[in-house]
Motif scaffolding. Structure first.
Motif, PDB file in Angstrom:
ATOM      1  N   LEU A 131     -38.810  16.744 -16.347  1.00 24.95           N
ATOM      2  CA  LEU A 131     -39.084  17.833 -17.273  1.00 24.95           C
ATOM      3  C   LEU A 131     -40.571  18.145 -17.246  1.00 24.95           C
ATOM      4  N   GLY A 132     -40.911  19.419 -17.183  1.00 18.92           N
ATOM      5  CA  GLY A 132     -42.306  19.828 -17.219  1.00 18.92           C
ATOM      6  C   GLY A 132     -42.497  21.135 -16.487  1.00 18.92           C
ATOM      7  N   PRO A 133     -43.614  21.808 -16.750  1.00 21.01           N
ATOM      8  CA  PRO A 133     -43.838  23.107 -16.119  1.00 21.01           C
ATOM      9  C   PRO A 133     -43.961  23.016 -14.596  1.00 21.01           C
ATOM     10  N   SER A 182     -46.703  15.572 -15.411  1.00 23.25           N
ATOM     11  CA  SER A 182     -47.977  16.209 -15.701  1.00 23.25           C
ATOM     12  C   SER A 182     -48.540  16.612 -14.346  1.00 23.25           C
ATOM     13  N   GLY A 183     -48.534  17.907 -14.090  1.00 21.02           N
ATOM     14  CA  GLY A 183     -48.878  18.365 -12.752  1.00 21.02           C
ATOM     15  C   GLY A 183     -47.793  17.902 -11.805  1.00 21.02           C
ATOM     16  N   SER A 184     -48.179  17.269 -10.726  1.00 20.33           N
ATOM     17  CA  SER A 184     -47.188  16.789  -9.762  1.00 20.33           C
ATOM     18  C   SER A 184     -46.910  15.301  -9.916  1.00 20.33           C
ATOM     19  N   LYS A 185     -47.341  14.716 -11.026  1.00 18.24           N
ATOM     20  CA  LYS A 185     -47.180  13.273 -11.240  1.00 18.24           C
ATOM     21  C   LYS A 185     -46.284  13.004 -12.444  1.00 18.24           C
ATOM     22  N   ALA A 240     -43.188  17.286  -8.505  1.00 22.06           N
ATOM     23  CA  ALA A 240     -43.118  15.824  -8.574  1.00 22.06           C
ATOM     24  C   ALA A 240     -41.830  15.281  -7.967  1.00 22.06           C
ATOM     25  N   ALA A 241     -40.842  16.127  -7.773  1.00 20.37           N
ATOM     26  CA  ALA A 241     -39.522  15.678  -7.323  1.00 20.37           C
ATOM     27  C   ALA A 241     -39.540  14.886  -6.006  1.00 20.37           C
ATOM     28  N   PRO A 242     -40.260  15.320  -4.983  1.00 22.01           N
ATOM     29  CA  PRO A 242     -40.230  14.555  -3.724  1.00 22.01           C
ATOM     30  C   PRO A 242     -40.725  13.116  -3.883  1.00 22.01           C
ATOM     31  N   SER A 243     -41.791  12.911  -4.639  1.00 21.22           N
ATOM     32  CA  SER A 243     -42.298  11.540  -4.802  1.00 21.22           C
ATOM     33  C   SER A 243     -41.369  10.709  -5.681  1.00 21.22           C
TER      34      SER A 243
END
Length: 80
Positions: free
Chosen positions: A49-51, A22-25, A56-59
């Motif tokens: 998965l998500g828009p 959800s967003g970057s989380k 979020a991948a780096p975290s």
């Protein structure tokens, strides 16, 4: 078990964790799935998965137990 077969099994013996963003989380329910995946005690491949999954991948890559991160960003996931 032959040496070649043993290597193939070891190579593909990862746990796949499907993580919603959800967003970057990563969503709280996905973090619960990640906790369960750790209990299997195998390297974890995370599928985000998500828009906005790519943000979020780096975290996610820094989370304990994650060995590989795959990303599927698409606006079609906006409703989920």
């Amino acid at each position: 078990m032959s040496h070649g077969l043993l290597r193939a099994v070891q190579r593909y013996s990862h746990t796949l964790a499907l993580l919603e963003t959800s967003g970057s989380k990563v969503t709280p329910s996905s973090l619960s799935a990640l906790t369960a995946a750790k209990e299997i005690k195998k390297p974890i491949t995370a599928l985000l998965l998500g828009p906005d999954a790519a943000s979020a991948a780096p975290s996610v890559a820094e989370l304990e137990g994650i060995e590989k991160v795959l990303v599927q960003s698409d606006e079609r996931y906006e409703h989920y």
